[in-house]
Design an enzyme around this catalytic site. Structure first.
Site, PDB file in Angstrom:
ATOM      1  N   HIS A   1      16.943   5.777   0.642  1.00 28.58           N
ATOM      2  CA  HIS A   1      16.665   4.393   1.018  1.00 28.58           C
ATOM      3  C   HIS A   1      16.950   3.444  -0.146  1.00 28.58           C
ATOM      4  O   HIS A   1      17.452   2.335   0.056  1.00 28.58           O
ATOM      5  CB  HIS A   1      15.210   4.262   1.472  1.00 28.58           C
ATOM      6  CG  HIS A   1      14.978   4.701   2.884  1.00 28.58           C
ATOM      7  ND1 HIS A   1      14.849   3.820   3.927  1.00 28.58           N
ATOM      8  CD2 HIS A   1      14.862   5.940   3.429  1.00 28.58           C
ATOM      9  CE1 HIS A   1      14.656   4.490   5.059  1.00 28.58           C
ATOM     10  NE2 HIS A   1      14.666   5.776   4.773  1.00 28.58           N
ATOM     11  N   ARG A   2      16.649   3.864  -1.364  1.00 29.91           N
ATOM     12  CA  ARG A   2      16.921   3.021  -2.527  1.00 29.91           C
ATOM     13  C   ARG A   2      18.415   2.774  -2.695  1.00 29.91           C
ATOM     14  O   ARG A   2      18.846   1.664  -3.012  1.00 29.91           O
ATOM     15  CB  ARG A   2      16.359   3.675  -3.791  1.00 29.91           C
ATOM     16  CG  ARG A   2      14.841   3.547  -3.948  1.00 29.91           C
ATOM     17  CD  ARG A   2      14.368   4.331  -5.141  1.00 29.91           C
ATOM     18  NE  ARG A   2      12.935   4.191  -5.369  1.00 29.91           N
ATOM     19  CZ  ARG A   2      12.221   5.012  -6.131  1.00 29.91           C
ATOM     20  NH1 ARG A   2      12.815   6.038  -6.730  1.00 29.91           N
ATOM     21  NH2 ARG A   2      10.931   4.805  -6.293  1.00 29.91           N
TER      22      ARG A   2
ATOM     23  N   ARG B   1      19.885   0.016  -0.533  1.00 25.67           N
ATOM     24  CA  ARG B   1      19.501  -1.362  -0.816  1.00 25.67           C
ATOM     25  C   ARG B   1      20.336  -1.932  -1.960  1.00 25.67           C
ATOM     26  O   ARG B   1      20.673  -1.233  -2.905  1.00 25.67           O
ATOM     27  CB  ARG B   1      18.013  -1.449  -1.157  1.00 25.67           C
ATOM     28  CG  ARG B   1      17.114  -0.982  -0.033  1.00 25.67           C
ATOM     29  CD  ARG B   1      15.687  -1.438  -0.219  1.00 25.67           C
ATOM     30  NE  ARG B   1      15.013  -0.819  -1.329  1.00 25.67           N
ATOM     31  CZ  ARG B   1      14.295   0.291  -1.243  1.00 25.67           C
ATOM     32  NH1 ARG B   1      14.196   0.916  -0.097  1.00 25.67           N
ATOM     33  NH2 ARG B   1      13.692   0.779  -2.300  1.00 25.67           N
TER      34      ARG B   1
ATOM     35  N   SER C   1      15.856   7.465  14.035  1.00 23.75           N
ATOM     36  CA  SER C   1      16.311   6.718  15.209  1.00 23.75           C
ATOM     37  C   SER C   1      17.189   5.538  14.845  1.00 23.75           C
ATOM     38  O   SER C   1      17.848   4.963  15.718  1.00 23.75           O
ATOM     39  CB  SER C   1      15.102   6.228  16.019  1.00 23.75           C
ATOM     40  OG  SER C   1      14.307   5.360  15.229  1.00 23.75           O
TER      41      SER C   1
ATOM     42  N   ALA D   1       6.247   4.452   0.788  1.00 23.55           N
ATOM     43  CA  ALA D   1       6.355   5.908   0.627  1.00 23.55           C
ATOM     44  C   ALA D   1       5.854   6.362  -0.734  1.00 23.55           C
ATOM     45  O   ALA D   1       5.994   5.666  -1.743  1.00 23.55           O
ATOM     46  CB  ALA D   1       7.799   6.354   0.817  1.00 23.55           C
TER      47      ALA D   1
ATOM     48  N   ALA E   1      11.748   9.519  14.450  1.00 19.44           N
ATOM     49  CA  ALA E   1      12.384   9.848  13.179  1.00 19.44           C
ATOM     50  C   ALA E   1      13.896   9.820  13.335  1.00 19.44           C
ATOM     51  O   ALA E   1      14.445  10.281  14.344  1.00 19.44           O
ATOM     52  CB  ALA E   1      11.922  11.228  12.709  1.00 19.44           C
TER      53      ALA E   1
ATOM     54  N   ALA F   1       8.023  -1.032   0.059  1.00 20.69           N
ATOM     55  CA  ALA F   1       8.149   0.407   0.325  1.00 20.69           C
ATOM     56  C   ALA F   1       6.775   1.057   0.198  1.00 20.69           C
ATOM     57  O   ALA F   1       6.101   0.910  -0.822  1.00 20.69           O
ATOM     58  CB  ALA F   1       9.125   1.037  -0.663  1.00 20.69           C
TER      59      ALA F   1
END
Length: 201
Positions: A66-67, A70, A28, A52, A26, A50
């Site tokens: 994360h969105r 991008r 990393s 998740a 996690a 994705a």
């Protein structure tokens, strides 16, 4: 005296082989590396798959982070379960990033009705063989810590280990990321006859 060791840069991983697996713990840096190596690969667009699901506020915040990272370079598809159906249907030649397999496995194990996990893993392996685009898979290494204290936790650890072994065996390149530093575990030289460019190749 120790020799100098310079970690590879994202550009060093170009061109992309048919299948790259990036594993690590996690936080990393594995997801960031996966995005970087696709961005510098020369592709005009890429598909971001994705897996998740926002089970709670913490996961919703991670998804939002994360969105935000991008850009318009990515065409995002949210698919928490059916990777084996999706991957063979992606645009040929357009790189695909799947982030991440660990959450995909979690979704499989918590699905209602229950799913056959070994069947799902084998189906993913077969789907990757029929995918006509470079694929980068991100997955967590969960077997380096303490033994989980619940039966579900131990089952998840074992299935995650099997999943990583199956996709790594199929992969042309396997990268382990620790503290943001990529370590190459496997790298099979490119063979043009193995490149999956189109269904007719």
């Amino acid at each position: 005296m120790l020799p100098s060791v310079v970690p590879p840069s994202p550009a060093d991983f170009s061109p992309l082989p048919p299948l790259t697996v990036i594993i690590g713990g996690a936080r990393s840096g594995k997801s960031r590396l996966a995005e970087q190596i696709i961005r510098v690969s020369g592709a005009a667009r890429a598909t971001y798959v994705a897996t998740a699901q926002a089970w709670d506020d913490e996961m919703a915040a991670r998804i939002a982070m994360h969105r935000e990272r991008r850009s318009g370079f990515w065409r995002t598809i949210e698919e928490p379960l059916e990777l084996s159906t999706l991957l063979p249907r992606v645009n040929p030649g357009e790189p695909v990033l799947v982030d991440c397999l660990t959450l995909w496995l979690t979704n499989q194990m918590l699905a209602d009705p229950p799913r056959d996990i070994e069947f799902a893993i084998d189906g993913l392996r077969d789907a990757l063989a029929g995918t006509y685009a470079p694929v980068v898979l991100v997955s967590n290494e969960v077997g380096l810590g303490i033994v989980p204290d619940s039966m579900l936790g131990r089952s998840f650890r074992d299935q995650a280990g099997r999943l990583n072994q199956v996709v790594s065996e199929a992969a042309d390149r396997v990268i382990f990321v620790a503290a943001g530093v990529p370590l190459i575990l496997k790298n099979i030289p490119s063979d043009p006859s193995r490149t999956r460019n189109s269904p007719s190749s």
